[in-house]
Write an enzyme that holds these catalytic residues in place. Structure first.
Site, short mmCIF file in Angstrom:
data_model
loop_
_atom_site.label_atom_id
_atom_site.label_comp_id
_atom_site.label_asym_id
_atom_site.label_seq_id
_atom_site.Cartn_x
_atom_site.Cartn_y
_atom_site.Cartn_z
N LYS A 47 0.85 -1.21 0.00
CA LYS A 47 0.00 0.00 0.00
C LYS A 47 0.87 1.24 0.00
O LYS A 47 0.58 2.21 -0.71
CB LYS A 47 -0.91 0.00 1.23
CG LYS A 47 -2.07 -0.97 1.12
CD LYS A 47 -2.87 -1.02 2.40
CE LYS A 47 -3.80 -2.21 2.37
NZ LYS A 47 -4.52 -2.41 3.61
N GLN A 91 -5.64 -2.21 9.55
CA GLN A 91 -5.18 -3.42 8.87
C GLN A 91 -5.69 -4.66 9.60
O GLN A 91 -5.46 -4.82 10.80
CB GLN A 91 -3.64 -3.41 8.87
CG GLN A 91 -3.01 -4.45 7.99
CD GLN A 91 -3.30 -4.20 6.52
OE1 GLN A 91 -3.24 -3.09 6.03
NE2 GLN A 91 -3.64 -5.26 5.82
N ASP A 114 -11.96 2.03 3.58
CA ASP A 114 -12.31 0.62 3.41
C ASP A 114 -13.82 0.41 3.39
O ASP A 114 -14.28 -0.72 3.19
CB ASP A 114 -11.70 -0.21 4.56
CG ASP A 114 -10.44 -0.94 4.13
OD1 ASP A 114 -10.18 -1.01 2.92
OD2 ASP A 114 -9.73 -1.45 5.01
#
Ligand code: NAP
Length: 277
Positions: A47, A91, A114
């Site tokens: 990322k 995460q 997300d």
């Protein structure tokens, strides 16, 4: 025909890079890691690389497993209030002692790149613009690029996670597909997969879907990532199925790069909304 996520995602990334080059202040994404996990370390590095390649600043905020929830929530609130931050994500997986859903819901929904807060899940279910989870969003962009229409199609999604299966269900329903979700308790999986015009598999089980489980001429999207002896495999037995379908995503090079591209997209989307450039 291959649905080439690598190629499509590189076009999306190029567009994002060009757009960012005109911004005086760069967008910024923060990834929160709690505890240690080798696979997460790789994802975070990827990322970071992707962000830097298009001009997005990236920071990973790390907490030890021994940290307490209040400290993490305090940090999330600090990031929420920081106008320089345009995207925040946690995460996964995180250590069992923490409640992922609870922590995620402290993220400002506007910065929830997300798409996992209750607000964004609700917006998606109501077909209102919000932040959409990157993997399902990437799948939709891939289908759009190849002009695969969903109207009236019989879609079967295998896997009902909050990250992939459930948001994809709503996205496809919003595009007028008839959508069925299968999971580990589904009796006779083949009965469903065999009748799918579009089959999406997000399970995490190497080659779960075999040749006799797909419909001739269908579209197959393989989300699964299974690392065996250092080699990546999908949930679909690509080699045996390829000849029988009209479109299929490879692993790697299909859904994975689209997911990363949509993370960049969502970060820039919030940046533009916050009007600081
Ligand atoms: P998850 O949260 O573990 O969910 C897996 C789903 O598969 C669950 O709904 C489970 O059913 C279902 N399932 C398990 N065994 C099954 C079986 N034999 N038949 C039918 N359904 C079964 O996983 P996830 O986060 O959605 O990820 C799924 C896979 O996609 C993993 O390999 C992951 O690494 C990969 N992934 C890839 C990307 C990408 O960018 N390419 C992004 C995210 C995830 P129950 O609900 O009944 O347990």
């Amino acid at each position: 025909m291959i649905l080439d996520g690598k190629m499509v995602s590189s076009k999306i990334r190029e567009d994002i890079k060009n757009e960012i080059s005109s911004f005086s202040i760069k967008p910024k994404l923060v990834d929160i890691q709690i505890g240690h996990n080798e696979a997460s370390d790789i994802y975070i590095k990827n990322k970071e690389k992707a962000c830097l390649s298009v001009g997005i600043e990236f920071e990973c905020v790390r907490f030890e497993e021994s940290s307490n929830e209040e400290d993490i929530v305090r940090k999330i609130e600090e990031l929420n209030n920081d106008k320089r931050i345009n995207g925040i994500l946690i995460q996964s997986p995180i250590p069992d002692k923490f409640d992922f859903k609870d922590l995620v819901n402290h993220i400002d929904p506007e910065k929830d790149v997300d798409g996992l807060t209750n607000i964004n899940i609700g917006k998606l279910a109501n077909n209102i613009d919000g932040m959409v989870s990157c993997t399902p969003f990437g799948i939709m962009k891939l289908l759009e690029y190849y002009e695969i229409d969903l109207t009236g199609k019989n879609v079967v999604i295998v896997g009902r996670s909050n990250l992939v299966g459930k948001p994809l269900f709503n996205l496809m329903l919003n595009k007028n597909a008839t959508v069925t979700i299968c999971h580990s308790k589904t009796v006779d999986l083949k009965l469903y997969t065999k009748n799918a015009d579009i089959l999406v598999v997000a399970v995490g089980s190497k080659h779960l879907i075999k040749e006799d489980m797909v419909k001739e001429g269908s579209v197959v999207i393989d989300v699964g990532i299974n690392r065996v002896d250092g080699v990546l495999y999908g949930d679909v037995d690509f080699n045996s199925i390829y000849e029988h379908v009209s479109y299929i995503t490879p692993v790697p090079g299909g859904v994975g790069p689209m997911t990363v591209a949509m993370l960049l997209y969502n970060t820039v989307k919030n940046y533009k909304k916050s009007n600081i450039f």
